[in-house]
Write a protein that holds these residues in place. Structure first.
Motif, PDB file in Angstrom:
ATOM      1  N   LEU A  83     -32.123 -14.479  17.453  1.00 45.65           N
ATOM      2  CA  LEU A  83     -31.008 -14.772  18.347  1.00 45.65           C
ATOM      3  C   LEU A  83     -30.298 -13.492  18.770  1.00 45.65           C
ATOM      4  CD1 LEU A  83     -29.498 -17.812  16.422  1.00 45.65           C
ATOM      5  CD2 LEU A  83     -30.810 -17.888  18.552  1.00 45.65           C
ATOM      6  N   PRO A  84     -29.711 -13.490  19.966  1.00 49.75           N
ATOM      7  CA  PRO A  84     -28.896 -12.334  20.373  1.00 49.75           C
ATOM      8  C   PRO A  84     -27.750 -12.123  19.396  1.00 49.75           C
ATOM      9  CG  PRO A  84     -29.326 -13.792  22.239  1.00 49.75           C
ATOM     10  CD  PRO A  84     -29.784 -14.523  21.010  1.00 49.75           C
ATOM     11  N   VAL A  85     -27.351 -10.883  19.243  1.00 47.11           N
ATOM     12  CA  VAL A  85     -26.237 -10.567  18.355  1.00 47.11           C
ATOM     13  C   VAL A  85     -24.932 -10.963  19.048  1.00 47.11           C
ATOM     14  CG1 VAL A  85     -24.978  -8.740  17.160  1.00 47.11           C
ATOM     15  CG2 VAL A  85     -27.482  -8.680  17.261  1.00 47.11           C
ATOM     16  N   ARG A  86     -24.143 -11.772  18.369  1.00 47.00           N
ATOM     17  CA  ARG A  86     -22.840 -12.164  18.906  1.00 47.00           C
ATOM     18  C   ARG A  86     -21.789 -11.171  18.399  1.00 47.00           C
ATOM     19  NH1 ARG A  86     -24.733 -17.881  18.022  1.00 47.00           N
ATOM     20  NH2 ARG A  86     -24.495 -18.994  20.002  1.00 47.00           N
ATOM     21  N   LYS A  87     -21.212 -10.412  19.304  1.00 42.37           N
ATOM     22  CA  LYS A  87     -20.188  -9.454  18.921  1.00 42.37           C
ATOM     23  C   LYS A  87     -18.821 -10.145  18.881  1.00 42.37           C
ATOM     24  CE  LYS A  87     -22.555  -5.409  20.773  1.00 42.37           C
ATOM     25  NZ  LYS A  87     -22.445  -4.221  21.669  1.00 42.37           N
ATOM     26  N   PRO A  88     -17.914  -9.653  18.044  1.00 39.25           N
ATOM     27  CA  PRO A  88     -16.564 -10.238  18.011  1.00 39.25           C
ATOM     28  C   PRO A  88     -15.912 -10.157  19.389  1.00 39.25           C
ATOM     29  CG  PRO A  88     -16.910  -8.743  16.166  1.00 39.25           C
ATOM     30  CD  PRO A  88     -18.082  -8.565  17.079  1.00 39.25           C
ATOM     31  N   GLN A  89     -15.195 -11.213  19.759  1.00 39.86           N
ATOM     32  CA  GLN A  89     -14.510 -11.245  21.051  1.00 39.86           C
ATOM     33  C   GLN A  89     -13.065 -11.655  20.819  1.00 39.86           C
ATOM     34  OE1 GLN A  89     -17.313 -12.642  24.435  1.00 39.86           O
ATOM     35  NE2 GLN A  89     -17.953 -13.852  22.681  1.00 39.86           N
ATOM     36  N   GLU A  90     -12.248 -10.691  20.455  1.00 40.80           N
ATOM     37  CA  GLU A  90     -10.855 -10.975  20.138  1.00 40.80           C
ATOM     38  C   GLU A  90      -9.983 -10.767  21.376  1.00 40.80           C
ATOM     39  OE1 GLU A  90      -9.759 -12.174  17.320  1.00 40.80           O
ATOM     40  OE2 GLU A  90     -11.705 -12.095  16.304  1.00 40.80           O
ATOM     41  N   GLU A  91      -9.095 -11.699  21.639  1.00 43.90           N
ATOM     42  CA  GLU A  91      -8.141 -11.569  22.735  1.00 43.90           C
ATOM     43  C   GLU A  91      -7.025 -10.616  22.318  1.00 43.90           C
ATOM     44  OE1 GLU A  91      -6.030 -12.313  26.341  1.00 43.90           O
ATOM     45  OE2 GLU A  91      -8.121 -12.596  25.741  1.00 43.90           O
ATOM     46  N   PRO A  92      -6.724  -9.588  23.143  1.00 43.77           N
ATOM     47  CA  PRO A  92      -5.610  -8.695  22.798  1.00 43.77           C
ATOM     48  C   PRO A  92      -4.302  -9.469  22.671  1.00 43.77           C
ATOM     49  CG  PRO A  92      -6.909  -7.805  24.625  1.00 43.77           C
ATOM     50  CD  PRO A  92      -7.385  -9.208  24.392  1.00 43.77           C
ATOM     51  N   ALA A  93      -3.418  -8.957  21.843  1.00 41.72           N
ATOM     52  CA  ALA A  93      -2.133  -9.623  21.634  1.00 41.72           C
ATOM     53  C   ALA A  93      -1.359  -9.707  22.946  1.00 41.72           C
ATOM     54  CB  ALA A  93      -1.323  -8.869  20.593  1.00 41.72           C
ATOM     55  N   GLN A  94      -0.767 -10.864  23.211  1.00 43.42           N
ATOM     56  CA  GLN A  94       0.073 -11.032  24.393  1.00 43.42           C
ATOM     57  C   GLN A  94       1.419 -10.384  24.116  1.00 43.42           C
ATOM     58  OE1 GLN A  94      -0.084 -14.935  26.116  1.00 43.42           O
ATOM     59  NE2 GLN A  94       1.879 -14.713  27.173  1.00 43.42           N
ATOM     60  N   LEU A  95       1.932  -9.624  25.070  1.00 41.69           N
ATOM     61  CA  LEU A  95       3.138  -8.824  24.850  1.00 41.69           C
ATOM     62  C   LEU A  95       4.342  -9.314  25.639  1.00 41.69           C
ATOM     63  CD1 LEU A  95       1.448  -5.292  24.907  1.00 41.69           C
ATOM     64  CD2 LEU A  95       1.943  -6.757  22.938  1.00 41.69           C
ATOM     65  N   GLY A  96       4.276 -10.547  26.113  1.00 42.35           N
ATOM     66  CA  GLY A  96       5.398 -11.094  26.850  1.00 42.35           C
ATOM     67  C   GLY A  96       4.967 -12.286  27.685  1.00 42.35           C
ATOM     68  N   MET A  97       5.938 -13.046  28.156  1.00 39.67           N
ATOM     69  CA  MET A  97       5.653 -14.252  28.908  1.00 39.67           C
ATOM     70  C   MET A  97       4.959 -13.936  30.229  1.00 39.67           C
ATOM     71  SD  MET A  97       8.214 -17.396  29.879  1.00 39.67           S
ATOM     72  CE  MET A  97       9.335 -16.326  30.762  1.00 39.67           C
ATOM     73  N   ARG A  98       4.022 -14.818  30.616  1.00 41.79           N
ATOM     74  CA  ARG A  98       3.320 -14.701  31.883  1.00 41.79           C
ATOM     75  C   ARG A  98       3.593 -15.963  32.701  1.00 41.79           C
ATOM     76  NH1 ARG A  98      -2.275 -13.029  28.786  1.00 41.79           N
ATOM     77  NH2 ARG A  98      -1.527 -11.022  27.973  1.00 41.79           N
ATOM     78  N   ARG A  99       3.619 -15.794  34.027  1.00 39.63           N
ATOM     79  CA  ARG A  99       3.860 -16.925  34.912  1.00 39.63           C
ATOM     80  C   ARG A  99       2.846 -16.939  36.048  1.00 39.63           C
ATOM     81  NH1 ARG A  99       8.398 -19.989  34.595  1.00 39.63           N
ATOM     82  NH2 ARG A  99      10.004 -19.300  33.131  1.00 39.63           N
ATOM     83  N   LEU A 100       2.539 -18.148  36.544  1.00 40.22           N
ATOM     84  CA  LEU A 100       1.674 -18.282  37.704  1.00 40.22           C
ATOM     85  C   LEU A 100       2.098 -19.486  38.514  1.00 40.22           C
ATOM     86  CD1 LEU A 100      -1.599 -20.115  36.931  1.00 40.22           C
ATOM     87  CD2 LEU A 100      -0.150 -19.448  35.016  1.00 40.22           C
ATOM     88  N   LEU A 101       1.793 -19.421  39.807  1.00 37.09           N
ATOM     89  CA  LEU A 101       2.081 -20.517  40.727  1.00 37.09           C
ATOM     90  C   LEU A 101       0.793 -20.872  41.445  1.00 37.09           C
ATOM     91  CD1 LEU A 101       4.350 -22.288  42.064  1.00 37.09           C
ATOM     92  CD2 LEU A 101       4.406 -20.548  43.876  1.00 37.09           C
ATOM     93  N   VAL A 102       0.442 -22.142  41.433  1.00 37.38           N
ATOM     94  CA  VAL A 102      -0.763 -22.619  42.105  1.00 37.38           C
ATOM     95  C   VAL A 102      -0.345 -23.568  43.222  1.00 37.38           C
ATOM     96  CG1 VAL A 102      -2.887 -23.973  41.862  1.00 37.38           C
ATOM     97  CG2 VAL A 102      -2.217 -22.361  40.068  1.00 37.38           C
ATOM     98  N   LYS A 103      -0.786 -23.282  44.431  1.00 37.22           N
ATOM     99  CA  LYS A 103      -0.498 -24.143  45.572  1.00 37.22           C
ATOM    100  C   LYS A 103      -1.743 -24.949  45.911  1.00 37.22           C
ATOM    101  CE  LYS A 103       3.033 -21.190  47.670  1.00 37.22           C
ATOM    102  NZ  LYS A 103       3.474 -20.513  48.924  1.00 37.22           N
ATOM    103  N   ALA A 104      -1.602 -26.268  45.914  1.00 35.55           N
ATOM    104  CA  ALA A 104      -2.740 -27.140  46.210  1.00 35.55           C
ATOM    105  C   ALA A 104      -2.218 -28.491  46.680  1.00 35.55           C
ATOM    106  CB  ALA A 104      -3.614 -27.321  44.976  1.00 35.55           C
TER     107      ALA A 104
END
Length: 453
Positions: free
Chosen positions: A235-256
């Protein structure tokens, strides 16, 4: 009571494992694990093949390939023509389908128990002998693109969730949708699918779950007959995939185009990694049930019925996954109320728990709801098979299912309050808002065949 069982006829062929009576488990020499749960209540059997591969294993430019290959698995082998798999299952009096997740891909059939051997024959055949004809691929990729249009592009809440993940996760593969980005689908080739199949669809990356009116010894013999000859591959080698620490609130707006606004709040949260010693994931499960586990839970009671600030309000959390977890809060404001007002109301309810905790009665109701949900799964053979398969897919033994329930029973009010304080804070929060646009006067014409799944 635990015991060790050997199958006399296969003792030289199968690697025996210590098993807990019902379910029973053995591992074939090629690495394929077979898990059997005997349930004699109806003369049927559920047969599932789980592959430990999902969209979490995809790379940029190839998003959606795991799901696309799921579709291609029904397009034939040298022994079974395109579409013939489904026809044979139906002729056997059964039903079948498949599903792709972030963490796994799974295929199932539920048939009369006498047809189990035929189901194993069919699944073993396509595990290593898929044709992957370029002409079939050219047609099926259009089906998948149409599925994306129908289930995501034309669904405003699905678009909001998709964009939310893309903002909340910056590095982890969970940022990409399981169905894939449209541009990746447009540029995908039959060779991409072939490469994915050759990499991951091998017996040592799969396990079989059978639940029903069966004898486990007989199932193991069938597995040896049909799956046993399939050769394992590295099998292919699965490398660790860690999400970097979030450093503050994020916002998004979706128009649909949509009828109502939607507020979606997603907090980074842990998932179960140590069944016996973890505390917070179980507390977050309980917190979700306290907020939205029944009609008398906090969100529907206070925000919908009493304050009438929302037409709907809910919470969600899944404590099991291969990647990082998220705790979701979602709702639509009532007429005359704004998304900002609903977000403030959500925050106020969360702060109340952080500051004042939860009372014994609501904790008891939430616990009863969660435990009942676990118990009700036993009424369905399919649900039992799903439970086993999903736990194994994220690295949790199906034998720990009882312990998981015990851990939920042990959650205290202090645990819930601590988890709310620890994880429901702005530094780990992403807030998405759906800004509704005018609805089209006519539905979009379909550009291809209806998706199968």
């Amino acid at each position: 009571m635990r015991c060790t069982r050997l199958i006399p006829l296969l003792s030289l062929l199968l690697a025996p494992l210590l098993v807990q009576a019902n379910p029973f488990e053995y591992q074939l020499a090629n690495g394929l694990r077979v898990i059997v749960k005997e349930d004699r209540r109806a003369p049927t059997a559920v047969h599932m093949v789980w592959y430990r591969v999902g969209s979490i294993d995809e790379k940029n430019g190839l998003t959606g390939v795991a799901h696309l290959l799921e579709h291609m698995m029904f397009k034939g082998t040298p022994n079974v023509g395109p579409g013939e798999f489904n026809r044979r299952v139906a002729a056997a009096g059964g039903r079948d389908n498949a599903f792709t997740n972030r963490d796994y891909t799974a295929y199932f059939q539920q048939t009369p128990k006498e047809q189990l051997e035929e189901m194993m024959r069919l699944e073993a055949d396509r595990m290593r002998h898929l044709s992957l004809d370029p002409k079939e691929f050219a047609q099926e990729i259009k089906v998948v693109m149409e599925e994306r249009r129908m289930r995501t592009d034309d669904q405003p809440q699905a678009l909001l969730f998709e964009q939310m993940n893309a903002v909340a996760f910056q590095a982890h593969p969970y940022r990409a949708p399981v169905i894939g980005w449209m541009n990746d689908l447009e540029n995908m080739t039959a060779e991409d699918a072939r490469d994915w199949y050759d990499r991951w669809y091998v017996p040592n990356n799969a396990y079989v779950v059978v639940v029903g009116d069966v004898d486990h010894d007989a199932v193991f013999r069938l597995a040896e007959t049909y799956y046993g000859p399939l050769a394992p591959r590295a099998l292919p080698v699965r490398k660790p995939q860690e999400e970097p620490a979030q450093l503050g609130m994020r916002r998004l707006l979706v128009k649909a185009p949509a009828e109502l606004p939607v507020v979606l709040m997603a907090y980074k949260a842990p998932v179960i990694r140590d069944v016996a010693n973890d505390v917070d994931p179980y507390a977050l499960e309980m917190l979700s049930a306290i907020l939205d586990g029944h009609e008398g839970a906090r969100f529907p009671k206070r925000l919908v019925k009493e304050q009438r600030i929302a037409v709907n309000a809910g919470a969600g959390y899944d404590s099991t996954s291969r990647g990082p977890g998220m705790f979701f809060v979602q709702g639509s404001p009532s007429a005359g109320r704004t998304p900002a007002e609903l977000e403030a109301a959500f925050r106020a309810e969360i702060v109340r728990i952080q500051q004042h905790g939860v009372d014994a009665d609501e904790l008891a109701r939430a616990r009863a709801q969660l435990i009942a949900g676990e118990i009700y799964k036993l009424d369905s053979m399919f649900a039992q098979a799903m439970e086993i398969g999903q736990l194994e897919s994220v690295g949790i033994s199906y034998r720990d299912n009882t312990r998981l329930i015990d851990k939920l029973k042990a959650v205290t009010a202090a645990d819930v309050q601590t988890a709310a304080r620890r994880y429901l804070n702005d530094d780990a929060l992403t807030v998405g808002v759906l800004d509704p646009q005018p609805l089209p006067s006519a539905p979009r014409p379909r550009s291809g065949p209806a998706p199968r799944h």
